[in-house]
Design an enzyme around this catalytic site. Sequence first.
Site, PDB file in Angstrom:
ATOM      1  N   GLY A  12       0.826  -1.209   0.000  1.00 44.26           N
ATOM      2  CA  GLY A  12       0.000   0.000   0.000  1.00 44.26           C
ATOM      3  C   GLY A  12       0.854   1.250   0.000  1.00 44.26           C
ATOM      4  O   GLY A  12       0.469   2.280   0.551  1.00 44.26           O
ATOM      5  N   TYR A 157     -14.123  -4.149   8.041  1.00 41.13           N
ATOM      6  CA  TYR A 157     -12.898  -3.433   8.415  1.00 41.13           C
ATOM      7  C   TYR A 157     -12.525  -3.724   9.863  1.00 41.13           C
ATOM      8  O   TYR A 157     -11.381  -4.067  10.174  1.00 41.13           O
ATOM      9  CB  TYR A 157     -13.106  -1.935   8.208  1.00 41.13           C
ATOM     10  CG  TYR A 157     -11.859  -1.099   8.416  1.00 41.13           C
ATOM     11  CD1 TYR A 157     -10.849  -1.094   7.452  1.00 41.13           C
ATOM     12  CD2 TYR A 157     -11.705  -0.306   9.542  1.00 41.13           C
ATOM     13  CE1 TYR A 157      -9.708  -0.323   7.626  1.00 41.13           C
ATOM     14  CE2 TYR A 157     -10.569   0.467   9.723  1.00 41.13           C
ATOM     15  CZ  TYR A 157      -9.574   0.458   8.762  1.00 41.13           C
ATOM     16  OH  TYR A 157      -8.449   1.213   8.933  1.00 41.13           O
ATOM     17  N   LYS A 161      -9.228  -5.880  11.110  1.00 39.63           N
ATOM     18  CA  LYS A 161      -8.211  -5.175  11.892  1.00 39.63           C
ATOM     19  C   LYS A 161      -8.043  -5.791  13.279  1.00 39.63           C
ATOM     20  O   LYS A 161      -6.945  -5.769  13.845  1.00 39.63           O
ATOM     21  CB  LYS A 161      -8.559  -3.688  11.995  1.00 39.63           C
ATOM     22  CG  LYS A 161      -8.444  -2.951  10.662  1.00 39.63           C
ATOM     23  CD  LYS A 161      -7.076  -3.109  10.035  1.00 39.63           C
ATOM     24  CE  LYS A 161      -6.936  -2.339   8.734  1.00 39.63           C
ATOM     25  NZ  LYS A 161      -5.609  -2.520   8.108  1.00 39.63           N
TER      26      LYS A 161
END
Length: 252
Positions: A12, A157, A161
């Site tokens: 990323g 998400y 995480k």
Amino acid sequence: MSNEGKVALVTGGSGGLGGIHCLSLADAGFKVAVAAHMHLDKAQAVADQIVKMGKQAIAFKMDVANMADVEAKIKEIEKILGPVDVLVNNAAAGIVRAMTIAKMKIEDWMHDIGVNLTGPFNTIKRCLPGMMERGWGRIINVSSIAGTMGGAGQCSYAATKAGLIGLTKTVALEGARKGVTCNAVVLGIVDGGAFHSVTPEFQERISKSLAMRRAGTTQEISNVVVFLASEESSYITGEAIEVSGGAGLFVF
């Protein structure tokens, strides 16, 4: 202690936060491999900026959810820069799919797991054995307070995480006696990306919920990443280090 000659891979690396990680690691002396899935042009711009600093860097496209692609691209890094000493799993750090569980499509759920959780597993699986064999390595996973506190409309998400923190602790245990540390940087609100996609009124509301009354800067996050990548962090492993401006504190 010097980081010269060590190689850092940042997934990323084309994004705002990932790009700052790459530049900060280069400034600290690391050779940097800038990985991107969608925006190779932006990754190349980051690599070019590092080269202008007088440091070594390469940019390349990598689908972290695809183990065969991870294997091929890391082989390429090893040929050009050398073995990966520092792995920063930053892919999808700032991507939040705002959707309730009732509206979440299974294909979206599977995609998010693939990038946010399977992706780090793939890169760690490829890099960890070499680090252990050489007796030195740093793995830094970028998590979020959504993984520790939850988040309305953030089911995939938050779940990934949270899973990333569990993966961090397991990797830390496996590498602890071989000179390899693994830690998670748990992000709060960062001044960039998703924070600027909401209205100014909502930005103000979010900021007022934080003890410091402001979003963190990308450089403040990268400072922690660079420290965890260094020799100076050698006795820190298995930690979920929150960098959030006091997001979990009682604010009044």
